[in-house]
Structure formats: C-alpha cells, structure tokens
Design a protein around this motif. Sequence first.
Motif, PDB file in Angstrom:
ATOM      1  N   ALA A 222      -3.787  -0.309  -3.139  1.00  0.00           N
ATOM      2  CA  ALA A 222      -2.639  -1.182  -3.393  1.00  0.00           C
ATOM      3  C   ALA A 222      -1.516  -0.909  -2.397  1.00  0.00           C
ATOM      4  O   ALA A 222      -0.889  -1.831  -1.868  1.00  0.00           O
ATOM      5  CB  ALA A 222      -2.144  -0.992  -4.824  1.00  0.00           C
ATOM      6  N   VAL A 223      -1.271   0.390  -2.148  1.00  0.00           N
ATOM      7  CA  VAL A 223      -0.237   0.745  -1.169  1.00  0.00           C
ATOM      8  C   VAL A 223      -0.632   0.243   0.215  1.00  0.00           C
ATOM      9  O   VAL A 223       0.188  -0.311   0.958  1.00  0.00           O
ATOM     10  CB  VAL A 223      -0.009   2.271  -1.157  1.00  0.00           C
ATOM     11  N   ASN A 224      -1.902   0.429   0.560  1.00  0.00           N
ATOM     12  CA  ASN A 224      -2.366  -0.039   1.869  1.00  0.00           C
ATOM     13  C   ASN A 224      -2.252  -1.556   1.998  1.00  0.00           C
ATOM     14  O   ASN A 224      -1.877  -2.079   3.053  1.00  0.00           O
ATOM     15  CB  ASN A 224      -3.814   0.398   2.105  1.00  0.00           C
ATOM     16  N   ARG A 225      -2.622  -2.258   0.897  1.00  0.00           N
ATOM     17  CA  ARG A 225      -2.490  -3.719   0.925  1.00  0.00           C
ATOM     18  C   ARG A 225      -1.037  -4.127   1.092  1.00  0.00           C
ATOM     19  O   ARG A 225      -0.719  -5.065   1.840  1.00  0.00           O
ATOM     20  CB  ARG A 225      -3.076  -4.323  -0.354  1.00  0.00           C
ATOM     21  N   HIS A 226      -0.162  -3.424   0.395  1.00  0.00           N
ATOM     22  CA  HIS A 226       1.269  -3.728   0.507  1.00  0.00           C
ATOM     23  C   HIS A 226       1.757  -3.487   1.930  1.00  0.00           C
ATOM     24  O   HIS A 226       2.451  -4.322   2.521  1.00  0.00           O
ATOM     25  CB  HIS A 226       2.061  -2.873  -0.480  1.00  0.00           C
ATOM     26  N   ASP A 227       1.385  -2.325   2.484  1.00  0.00           N
ATOM     27  CA  ASP A 227       1.824  -2.008   3.849  1.00  0.00           C
ATOM     28  C   ASP A 227       1.243  -2.995   4.851  1.00  0.00           C
ATOM     29  O   ASP A 227       1.917  -3.401   5.807  1.00  0.00           O
ATOM     30  CB  ASP A 227       1.399  -0.583   4.217  1.00  0.00           C
ATOM     31  N   ARG A 228      -0.023  -3.372   4.622  1.00  0.00           N
ATOM     32  CA  ARG A 228      -0.661  -4.302   5.550  1.00  0.00           C
ATOM     33  C   ARG A 228      -0.020  -5.686   5.467  1.00  0.00           C
ATOM     34  O   ARG A 228       0.223  -6.338   6.482  1.00  0.00           O
ATOM     35  CB  ARG A 228      -2.148  -4.398   5.234  1.00  0.00           C
ATOM     36  N   LEU A 229       0.280  -6.122   4.227  1.00  0.00           N
ATOM     37  CA  LEU A 229       0.945  -7.409   4.057  1.00  0.00           C
ATOM     38  C   LEU A 229       2.328  -7.390   4.697  1.00  0.00           C
ATOM     39  O   LEU A 229       2.729  -8.357   5.362  1.00  0.00           O
ATOM     40  CB  LEU A 229       1.050  -7.739   2.569  1.00  0.00           C
TER      41      LEU A 229
ATOM     42  N   ALA B 166       3.278  -5.572   7.221  1.00  0.00           N
ATOM     43  CA  ALA B 166       3.097  -5.615   8.678  1.00  0.00           C
ATOM     44  C   ALA B 166       2.710  -7.018   9.141  1.00  0.00           C
ATOM     45  O   ALA B 166       3.148  -7.482  10.205  1.00  0.00           O
ATOM     46  CB  ALA B 166       2.032  -4.601   9.099  1.00  0.00           C
ATOM     47  N   GLN B 167       1.898  -7.711   8.326  1.00  0.00           N
ATOM     48  CA  GLN B 167       1.474  -9.051   8.714  1.00  0.00           C
ATOM     49  C   GLN B 167       2.627 -10.049   8.651  1.00  0.00           C
ATOM     50  O   GLN B 167       2.736 -10.938   9.493  1.00  0.00           O
ATOM     51  CB  GLN B 167       0.319  -9.500   7.816  1.00  0.00           C
ATOM     52  N   VAL B 168       3.501  -9.897   7.651  1.00  0.00           N
ATOM     53  CA  VAL B 168       4.682 -10.760   7.576  1.00  0.00           C
ATOM     54  C   VAL B 168       5.575 -10.529   8.786  1.00  0.00           C
ATOM     55  O   VAL B 168       6.097 -11.472   9.398  1.00  0.00           O
ATOM     56  CB  VAL B 168       5.444 -10.509   6.261  1.00  0.00           C
TER      57      VAL B 168
END
Length: 585
Positions: A153-160, A162-164
């Motif tokens: 979940a943390v990785n998804r949040h960080d990845r999202l 970064a993508q934004v």
Amino acid sequence: MTHPSGRSDGSGFTTPPPVVPPQPARSAAPATASTGPTATLSPGSVLEHAPYGVLVGDLSGALLSWNRAAAELLGLDEAAMGSAISSWFGDPTPVDDAFGLAQAGLLDGRSPTHLVHTRDGAVHEITAVPTRLEGEQSAVLVLINDVTERTRAVNRHDRLKAQVALLNQVSETLSGAPDADEAMDRLAQLVVPRMADWVTMNTYDERGRTVRSHVLHSDPDFAALAAVTGDELPDAVSEELPSRRLARGEPAILIERVTEEHLEAFVPDPEVRAMLRDLDVHSAMAVPMPGTSRVMGSMVLVNRAASPTFTAEDLAVATELARRGGVALERVAAAAEQRELATALQASMLTEPPVLPDAEVEVRYEPASHAAQVGGDWYDVFVERSGSVVLSIGDVSGHDPQAAAMMGQIRALLRGLAFGTESGPADLLTHLDTTLDALGMRATATSVVARLLPAGDDGSRVVAWSNAGHLPPVLVPAPVDGVRQPARALESPPNVLLGLWPEAARDEHRVELEPGAVLLFYTDGLVERRREVIDAGVGRLLSAVDALAVGDDLPLGELCDSLLEKLLPGQGDDDVALLAVRLRG
C-alpha cells in the motif's frame, strides 16, 4: 505439526520443553550452541498463539521450533527443522548478523527491526531477541510481523505520488519542444527510468506508417542493443505487434507477462526475437499518442523481470502521458506546417537579386526560431530605367502571416513607385507613405531606401539614401594603399517610421564609394538582444565585420554567412534580412 518422534498433539507446537520468556544474556561471554535434543515450544507457551510469527533458533542459527503464525507465513513443515533460519528470507544478512551478535553475547532486547523479503516475495518485519530454553540452553527468538500488504500500500501510494508528479512535469516539459524529435526525446527522458526500463516511441504519418522511432534504455549495457533492436523491428514485425495495432486505431494494450508465444506472434524474425530475449522483455504496455484527427504515434514501455510488473494503474498513467505526448506532437506538426507555408510565402516575395556588371550583390533571410514566426522583414534590389540600382530593406511591425502579407504589398508598391520615376530616396519614402495612407493600408514599418547612381569615369559611385526609422547601413570603405579601413555606421538624424505621419519631412544623404567598398543593410533581428541597447548590437556588428578582414579576397556570400554565424549562433527570436553590395574595381 508432527514432532520428530512422530507424535502430534494437533496444537501447532510439539510438547516439551517450554521457552523461558526473553531475557538479557547473563554475561558478555560467548555462548555455545547446544548439541542436545531439539528444543520445541510447548502448547502452553505464551508464544504459541501469538498473532505474529515466532522462530526459535540455537546460537548457530539452526531452526529449533516455530509457532502456528510462522508456519503459515513461511510455509514451514517438519522438514524445516534444523535448517538455517536465514535461508527462509530473501536477504539473509539481518538474520545472520543477529545470530552473530548472539554468539558473541552482544544481542539484547534493544535489537533493531529489519524489513526483509521472503523467498516468495512477501515483506516481513523481523526482530531478534535473546532467550533461554528450559535447561538454560541459550537461544534466539526471531519475531516476524507480516507487513506485505502495508508495504504494498505504501509502495502504491509512493508510486502514484511519483506518477502524478510525472504527469504534472510532462506538460511543462513538452510545451517548449520545437520539433517532433525533441518532443520524443524529452518524453523518453521523463519516462525512463521513472516508469519503465525501456521505451520505444514511434511517430506516424497520415497513413499510419512509421516516420521515426526513438529508443531509450535505462541500462547503458543494454542501450546499444535496444537501439539496434529498434532499428531492426520495423522490417521484422508482424501486424500483431502492439505498436502496429495502435497505428490502426486500437486502444491501449497491457501485457503483464510477455511470454514466448507473444514474442513469436509479434516478431517472426528469429534473430530479432533473440535480441528481445536478450533484452529481458518481461512486462509491457503499449499506448497510443492521439491527436484530434488521427493517431500521431505510439509509446511502448517495457520492464525487465527485476522490475515491477505493469498494472492497470500503470496503464492509466501511461495512457495519459501518451495523450499529452500526442498533443505535443500534433502541435509541433501543425507549427512545422505553418512554418513551411509561411516561409514559402515569404520566399516567393523575396526574389533573387539581379546580376550587375559592376557590383556584387548577396542577400540572406533567416526566419525566427519560433515555428510560425514569419514576419515582415524584406529586402529588394532592382535596376530602374535610368540605370540606377535601387536598394531597399525594411521591417513591417508584427510576426505573423498578416505582417508578411503587408510586407509583400509595401515591397511591391515601393518597387512600382521607384521604377517609374527617378525620384530620390527621400521622395520615394514620402510618396510611399502617402500612398499607404490613401489606400487605407494601416501598418507601421521601418525602411532604408538607397539609389546607387551610375559609375563615374574613375569607377566610383555615389549612393544616396533615406532612413525611415531603420537601423543605419554599414559601410566598409575600400582599402587605402592596401590598408583595410574600419567599418562604420552611416548614422543620420532619425526620420519618422512609415505609417505614422505621411506628411513628415524626410532627409536624404549621400556618400561616395570607391571600388572594393561594401555596403551592408540589415534588419534588427541581426543585432537586437533583450535587455541591451541597440547601439551595443550595432557595435557588435561593426566589430564582427572588421574581424572578418573584408576585402576583395573574401567572397561577399561568405561574408554574409560568416556574419550570420557569428552574430546568430543559434536561431534568433526575430527574423533577419541581410543585403550586401560590393563595388567591383
């Protein structure tokens, strides 16, 4: 769980002896591992039903026992008894280090928590603490907390996040791209390695044919192979290749795991297919780069096996990136088309100069760097009935097709007025200004008009000129006794621009030219710079002319090209017209 003796109590732990709750080691002296029977946790142990995993190991790191949670987390069975505890984690170092401290008597209850991955990809927090088994056998408890979902979940949040940030950056970065190649290069630099290990971008023509490809790989060791593969692919692929499907208008494509069957379907050529295998093509996305009326190109993103597998969320971000890329490609394509049309329009109006028996003439025109920045700069040279050579240069205000169109009308009108009369330059400008006013042609312009009168018996000629708010011509006098003379600006009191005051008085000036003298007429794009007075630019032009050692041995065309190269190291913000005349001896 089955005890090594074969007896099972169904509790998840074997019976004797129980673990003594964790305690600090009694002394700092190294402890030795027990060589007695295997220790196990008892059913009544407080750790048996703990919500976290517990491993018990002797000081050598061998697994002695575990609780139910550990068995579920790591997939332990009786065959695991005696195995190295560190072998159950992707990175054994934190566990090995903890047992090393225990052997030295230095492990205590303040041991740090480590984040480790298991062999099946789960993420666990582990902490090692010292303990003693009944019978005073020293041991180590390894406590395991499964944080896989939390970490993901943390990785998804960080990845999202970064993508934004990437999406916000891409629009700004692409907005200033002057052409398609630069737009593709900028987009590739943003995407790799932040979103993919490798990207291939193609641009298409109106028929969906690939016009150009751009390949970028994050690993320098693979970059050359990726580039070669990109060059080979167009001739070696089938119509099932994702980029070809996108060119036909199909939607975005996600291939979470690229299989051998995919490669065979996409690339029939075995040699090129082998290149793709060497590049470790593991996961891929292909997204179109749409314009308003057609697909401008495509973007194929690839990850290797060591990188994350692409997801539907990644595809959504890539689709938006490609959409913005398509907007940029369409913008630069439209700007290039406008530039070509406007340049062709301007070129059609800026004719080649005549060939004169007693003078060389060279002309140059450099458009502005902005794609559609065709403006109102002009030059003209022609011989009128009396034999005088009429020279003119000017600049209509504005940088658009309207300015170019007005320039064409003013230039043609001036040529018509001059050809039918022997009026001097000042009278020509006055007549031109009043005619523009009478015809309702609302525009302002600067201009210099000059007449090069027929040569005298000694070959010298007189040039008469009038200046309507334009930059002064530059004169390079003929050498005197073989000595070069410095260039100078033909300064004169300023007269009003065309289009402001038709009845304004205008001055006329004359200077005698010897064979070998050079006259330069130019527009402000050659010398004008932001935050700099125009006199500094004119001074720079004079210095450049002197540095070029202008004389009979320097071709006039080379002089013009050298001046443009020296004064315009890159394309400028304004268009430039340059007219040069040299008297022959």
